[in-house]
Design a protein around this motif. Sequence first.
Motif, short mmCIF file in Angstrom:
data_model
loop_
_atom_site.label_atom_id
_atom_site.label_comp_id
_atom_site.label_asym_id
_atom_site.label_seq_id
_atom_site.Cartn_x
_atom_site.Cartn_y
_atom_site.Cartn_z
N ALA A 21 0.84 -1.20 0.00
CA ALA A 21 0.00 0.00 0.00
C ALA A 21 0.88 1.25 0.00
O ALA A 21 0.60 2.22 -0.72
CB ALA A 21 -0.93 -0.01 1.21
N ARG A 22 1.93 1.25 0.80
CA ARG A 22 2.85 2.40 0.84
C ARG A 22 3.51 2.61 -0.52
O ARG A 22 3.66 3.74 -0.99
CB ARG A 22 3.90 2.20 1.91
CG ARG A 22 4.73 3.45 2.15
CD ARG A 22 5.74 3.33 3.27
NE ARG A 22 5.21 2.62 4.43
CZ ARG A 22 5.92 1.78 5.17
NH1 ARG A 22 7.19 1.56 4.91
NH2 ARG A 22 5.37 1.17 6.21
N LEU A 23 3.91 1.52 -1.17
CA LEU A 23 4.51 1.60 -2.49
C LEU A 23 3.51 2.16 -3.51
O LEU A 23 3.88 2.99 -4.36
CB LEU A 23 4.99 0.22 -2.94
CG LEU A 23 5.67 0.14 -4.30
CD1 LEU A 23 6.95 0.95 -4.32
CD2 LEU A 23 5.94 -1.32 -4.67
N ALA A 24 2.26 1.74 -3.42
CA ALA A 24 1.23 2.25 -4.33
C ALA A 24 1.00 3.74 -4.12
O ALA A 24 0.90 4.51 -5.08
CB ALA A 24 -0.07 1.48 -4.12
N ILE A 25 0.95 4.17 -2.87
CA ILE A 25 0.75 5.59 -2.57
C ILE A 25 1.94 6.40 -3.07
O ILE A 25 1.78 7.48 -3.66
CB ILE A 25 0.51 5.80 -1.07
CG1 ILE A 25 -0.86 5.24 -0.69
CG2 ILE A 25 0.60 7.27 -0.70
CD1 ILE A 25 -1.13 5.19 0.80
N ASP A 26 3.15 5.89 -2.85
CA ASP A 26 4.35 6.57 -3.35
C ASP A 26 4.33 6.66 -4.87
O ASP A 26 4.76 7.66 -5.44
CB ASP A 26 5.62 5.86 -2.89
CG ASP A 26 5.92 6.08 -1.42
OD1 ASP A 26 5.33 7.01 -0.83
OD2 ASP A 26 6.72 5.31 -0.86
N GLY A 27 3.84 5.61 -5.51
CA GLY A 27 3.76 5.62 -6.97
C GLY A 27 2.79 6.67 -7.50
O GLY A 27 3.07 7.36 -8.47
N VAL A 28 1.66 6.80 -6.84
CA VAL A 28 0.67 7.78 -7.27
C VAL A 28 1.13 9.20 -6.97
O VAL A 28 1.04 10.10 -7.81
CB VAL A 28 -0.70 7.51 -6.61
CG1 VAL A 28 -1.66 8.64 -6.85
CG2 VAL A 28 -1.28 6.21 -7.13
N THR A 29 1.65 9.42 -5.78
CA THR A 29 2.03 10.78 -5.39
C THR A 29 3.39 11.19 -5.94
O THR A 29 3.66 12.37 -6.10
CB THR A 29 2.03 10.94 -3.86
OG1 THR A 29 2.94 9.99 -3.29
CG2 THR A 29 0.65 10.73 -3.29
N GLY A 30 4.26 10.23 -6.22
CA GLY A 30 5.60 10.57 -6.68
C GLY A 30 5.69 10.86 -8.16
O GLY A 30 6.61 11.54 -8.60
N PHE A 31 4.77 10.38 -8.94
CA PHE A 31 4.87 10.53 -10.39
C PHE A 31 3.68 11.28 -10.98
O PHE A 31 3.54 11.32 -12.19
CB PHE A 31 4.97 9.16 -11.07
CG PHE A 31 6.20 8.41 -10.66
CD1 PHE A 31 7.42 8.70 -11.26
CD2 PHE A 31 6.16 7.44 -9.69
CE1 PHE A 31 8.57 8.02 -10.89
CE2 PHE A 31 7.30 6.75 -9.31
CZ PHE A 31 8.51 7.05 -9.91
N SER A 32 2.84 11.86 -10.14
CA SER A 32 1.63 12.48 -10.66
C SER A 32 1.23 13.68 -9.81
O SER A 32 1.43 13.70 -8.60
CB SER A 32 0.49 11.45 -10.66
OG SER A 32 -0.71 12.05 -11.03
N THR A 33 0.63 14.66 -10.46
CA THR A 33 0.06 15.80 -9.74
C THR A 33 -1.45 15.67 -9.64
O THR A 33 -2.12 16.61 -9.22
CB THR A 33 0.42 17.13 -10.44
OG1 THR A 33 -0.06 17.10 -11.78
CG2 THR A 33 1.92 17.37 -10.43
N VAL A 34 -1.99 14.51 -9.98
CA VAL A 34 -3.44 14.30 -9.94
C VAL A 34 -4.00 14.49 -8.53
O VAL A 34 -5.04 15.15 -8.38
CB VAL A 34 -3.80 12.91 -10.52
CG1 VAL A 34 -5.27 12.60 -10.30
CG2 VAL A 34 -3.48 12.87 -12.00
#
Length: 121
Positions: A21-34
Amino acid sequence: MRFDRDERFAGETKYPLRKMARLAIDGVTGFSTVPLKLITRLGFLVLTLSFAGIVYALAMKVFRPDITVSGWTMLMVVVLFLGGVQMLSLGVLGSYIGRTYSEAQGRPLYIVRQVVRHDGH
């Protein structure tokens, strides 16, 4: 583009759900401004709803003064308006910081679909 993945060779994963879950959140927040854009939209929504709350509070003060508590109208107007403005301001500021962060990373503005090598490989 979809692709079929073979089954896992070594049985079940030992990676815990919390880390995934932490990896998924990092993936969304680290590569996107959505998420930042969603906060800005939420700020617009809260500000719009706060205006509706202000209209309601003022209408209660004017049309039903017998049931309103002294000071309630002004308190609601200030709290709702400032809450909406703060949420909108945080969203705009977050979007600006997100863009600055994306530029500072120096990533290209394109995605390579295929690498073609001319040395025979």
